[in-house]
Design an enzyme around this catalytic site. Sequence first.
Site, PDB file in Angstrom:
ATOM      1  N   GLU A  79      -7.159 -22.243  -2.972  1.00 40.21           N
ATOM      2  CA  GLU A  79      -7.125 -22.893  -1.669  1.00 40.21           C
ATOM      3  C   GLU A  79      -8.305 -23.826  -1.472  1.00 40.21           C
ATOM      4  OE1 GLU A  79      -5.366 -18.898   0.498  1.00 40.21           O
ATOM      5  OE2 GLU A  79      -7.373 -19.623   0.959  1.00 40.21           O
ATOM      6  N   CYS A  92     -13.933 -27.569   1.929  1.00 38.18           N
ATOM      7  CA  CYS A  92     -14.310 -26.253   1.413  1.00 38.18           C
ATOM      8  C   CYS A  92     -13.470 -25.990   0.171  1.00 38.18           C
ATOM      9  CB  CYS A  92     -14.021 -25.208   2.493  1.00 38.18           C
ATOM     10  SG  CYS A  92     -14.283 -23.519   1.945  1.00 38.18           S
ATOM     11  N   CYS A  99     -11.562 -13.270  -7.007  1.00 42.23           N
ATOM     12  CA  CYS A  99     -12.994 -12.989  -7.034  1.00 42.23           C
ATOM     13  C   CYS A  99     -13.183 -11.538  -7.461  1.00 42.23           C
ATOM     14  CB  CYS A  99     -13.624 -13.204  -5.663  1.00 42.23           C
ATOM     15  SG  CYS A  99     -15.422 -12.961  -5.664  1.00 42.23           S
ATOM     16  N   CYS A 103     -15.795  -7.627  -1.986  1.00 40.97           N
ATOM     17  CA  CYS A 103     -16.320  -7.373  -0.636  1.00 40.97           C
ATOM     18  C   CYS A 103     -15.174  -6.846   0.240  1.00 40.97           C
ATOM     19  CB  CYS A 103     -16.910  -8.640  -0.043  1.00 40.97           C
ATOM     20  SG  CYS A 103     -18.215  -9.337  -1.071  1.00 40.97           S
ATOM     21  N   CYS A 106     -13.085  -9.152   2.811  1.00 42.14           N
ATOM     22  CA  CYS A 106     -12.627 -10.455   2.301  1.00 42.14           C
ATOM     23  C   CYS A 106     -11.291 -10.308   1.582  1.00 42.14           C
ATOM     24  CB  CYS A 106     -13.676 -11.020   1.353  1.00 42.14           C
ATOM     25  SG  CYS A 106     -13.155 -12.514   0.485  1.00 42.14           S
ATOM     26  N   CYS A 322     -10.959 -17.518   3.864  1.00 44.72           N
ATOM     27  CA  CYS A 322     -10.960 -17.062   2.489  1.00 44.72           C
ATOM     28  C   CYS A 322      -9.707 -16.296   2.036  1.00 44.72           C
ATOM     29  CB  CYS A 322     -12.186 -16.162   2.382  1.00 44.72           C
ATOM     30  SG  CYS A 322     -12.958 -16.192   0.801  1.00 44.72           S
TER      31      CYS A 322
HETATM   32  N1  SAH Z   1     -18.329 -15.837  -2.732  1.00 45.96           N
HETATM   33  C1  SAH Z   1     -19.188 -16.611  -1.921  1.00 45.96           C
HETATM   34  C2  SAH Z   1     -18.508 -17.809  -1.306  1.00 45.96           C
HETATM   35  C3  SAH Z   1     -17.103 -17.627  -0.807  1.00 45.96           C
HETATM   36  S1  SAH Z   1     -16.927 -16.590   0.625  1.00 45.96           S
HETATM   37  C4  SAH Z   1     -19.828 -15.749  -0.838  1.00 45.96           C
HETATM   38  O1  SAH Z   1     -19.396 -14.622  -0.652  1.00 45.96           O
HETATM   39  O2  SAH Z   1     -20.791 -16.219  -0.233  1.00 45.96           O
HETATM   40  C5  SAH Z   1     -17.576 -17.646   1.904  1.00 45.96           C
HETATM   41  C6  SAH Z   1     -17.997 -16.917   3.152  1.00 45.96           C
HETATM   42  O3  SAH Z   1     -16.863 -16.349   3.805  1.00 45.96           O
HETATM   43  C7  SAH Z   1     -18.970 -15.766   2.885  1.00 45.96           C
HETATM   44  O4  SAH Z   1     -20.108 -15.882   3.722  1.00 45.96           O
HETATM   45  C8  SAH Z   1     -18.153 -14.539   3.267  1.00 45.96           C
HETATM   46  O5  SAH Z   1     -19.008 -13.511   3.736  1.00 45.96           O
HETATM   47  C9  SAH Z   1     -17.218 -15.088   4.328  1.00 45.96           C
HETATM   48  N2  SAH Z   1     -16.003 -14.291   4.569  1.00 45.96           N
HETATM   49  C10 SAH Z   1     -15.269 -13.602   3.673  1.00 45.96           C
HETATM   50  N3  SAH Z   1     -14.227 -12.981   4.295  1.00 45.96           N
HETATM   51  C11 SAH Z   1     -14.294 -13.291   5.605  1.00 45.96           C
HETATM   52  C12 SAH Z   1     -13.509 -12.958   6.753  1.00 45.96           C
HETATM   53  N4  SAH Z   1     -12.437 -12.176   6.669  1.00 45.96           N
HETATM   54  N5  SAH Z   1     -13.892 -13.466   7.959  1.00 45.96           N
HETATM   55  C13 SAH Z   1     -14.979 -14.258   8.061  1.00 45.96           C
HETATM   56  N6  SAH Z   1     -15.741 -14.625   7.009  1.00 45.96           N
HETATM   57  C14 SAH Z   1     -15.420 -14.141   5.786  1.00 45.96           C
HETATM   58 FE1  SF4 Z   2     -15.919 -12.869  -3.413  1.00 40.87          FE
HETATM   59 FE2  SF4 Z   2     -14.999 -12.800  -0.919  1.00 40.87          FE
HETATM   60 FE3  SF4 Z   2     -17.187 -11.415  -1.561  1.00 40.87          FE
HETATM   61 FE4  SF4 Z   2     -17.307 -14.121  -1.463  1.00 40.87          FE
HETATM   62  S1  SF4 Z   2     -16.912 -12.732   0.255  1.00 40.87           S
HETATM   63  S2  SF4 Z   2     -18.127 -12.755  -3.076  1.00 40.87           S
HETATM   64  S3  SF4 Z   2     -15.238 -14.614  -2.201  1.00 40.87           S
HETATM   65  S4  SF4 Z   2     -15.127 -11.053  -2.367  1.00 40.87           S
END
Ligand code: SAH
Ligand code: SF4
Length: 332
Positions: A79, A92, A99, A103, A106, A322
Amino acid sequence: MEAFIAGLGKEHYRARQIMRWLYRHGASSVEEMTDLAKELRAELGRTARISSLEPVAVERSHDGTEKYLFGLGDGNQIESVIIPDDGRLTLCISVQAGCAMGCRFCLTGKGGFARDLSAGEILDQILGVIRERGRETKITNVVLMGMGEPLANYARVKQALGIMASDLGFGLSRRRITLSTVGLIPQMKRLFAEGVPCRLAVSLNAATQKLRAYLMPIARRYPLSTLLAACRDLPLPPRERITFEYVLIQGVNDAEGDAGRLTELLRGIRCKINLIPLNECSGIPFSRPREKVILLFQKVLMEEGYTTIIRESRGSAISAACGQLRGRITGS
Ligand code: SAH
Ligand code: SF4
């Protein structure tokens, strides 16, 4: 490109011409490269291929956000999101299909890891969006905040950023490119040591090691205290700040006490803070805090002198957070 052209036994300066065709003009075929000699075009037609990404789906939100789902040659999907804001046009982009960081909040993390993107696939998202929206589209900022962890795909991301920042590529200044990481410390140091053209954002998301390790498993390998010590020591250019991202999750990390701890943890680090209220979606067992909780959290940070911005996940009506469009279209 120069090495490739030398390999064909052609003139050195042809490399620059080709780069300009690819990135400035978005050429999709060698035939368009009219200032190249005919034999060279014929030779390139035989030996080279210009890659491109085709959107599988495009969705537009009333706030101007546009979400692109691109299909890769091997069936994976990624995406990219366009976010218009204050005269800027931010794109973006994704750096991996999926990934591996897992997390808990996410959707990309939940779907697991498929593979790294090539430098070409990272850059093709920019070209694909421009092709779809029209050549006059001027992307002013790029953020690596789509799918995947940029520093887990270090070499390809570095190559792609080099081309983004180069005058022969997209000519973006380094201040307009932001790389967001979960906090892979060795690669964070390398970024600065190697002068990779980008600013740094670090996803913090918790103010204690215990909670961070629960939300973000990678924190077991790189504990919060070590991460912040590394941030403190990074050789930031003058007047530049690290951005800390903090996804606010109701009843998990949104208490006033969390904000207070954060102000202590970040003391002495040249930084600003982006608060991102959780973008809710099915499959993620958390919710977004109430408005007044979000504002109180911000107030605590502001009163201690931290620049703190609440970043709404734009385009939530089209699932533009994301991993969410892929999730809906493919059911993965
Ligand atoms: N992997 C990298 C970049 C991609 S995620 C990282 O984790 O920084 C980009 C941002 O989206 C990160 O700050 C992450 O914490 C946030 N993010 C992930 N899932 C989310 C969600 N459900 N709602 C809001 N922000 C989210
Ligand atoms: Fe990966 Fe999502 Fe964690 Fe970013 S926030 S490191 S994309 S699992």
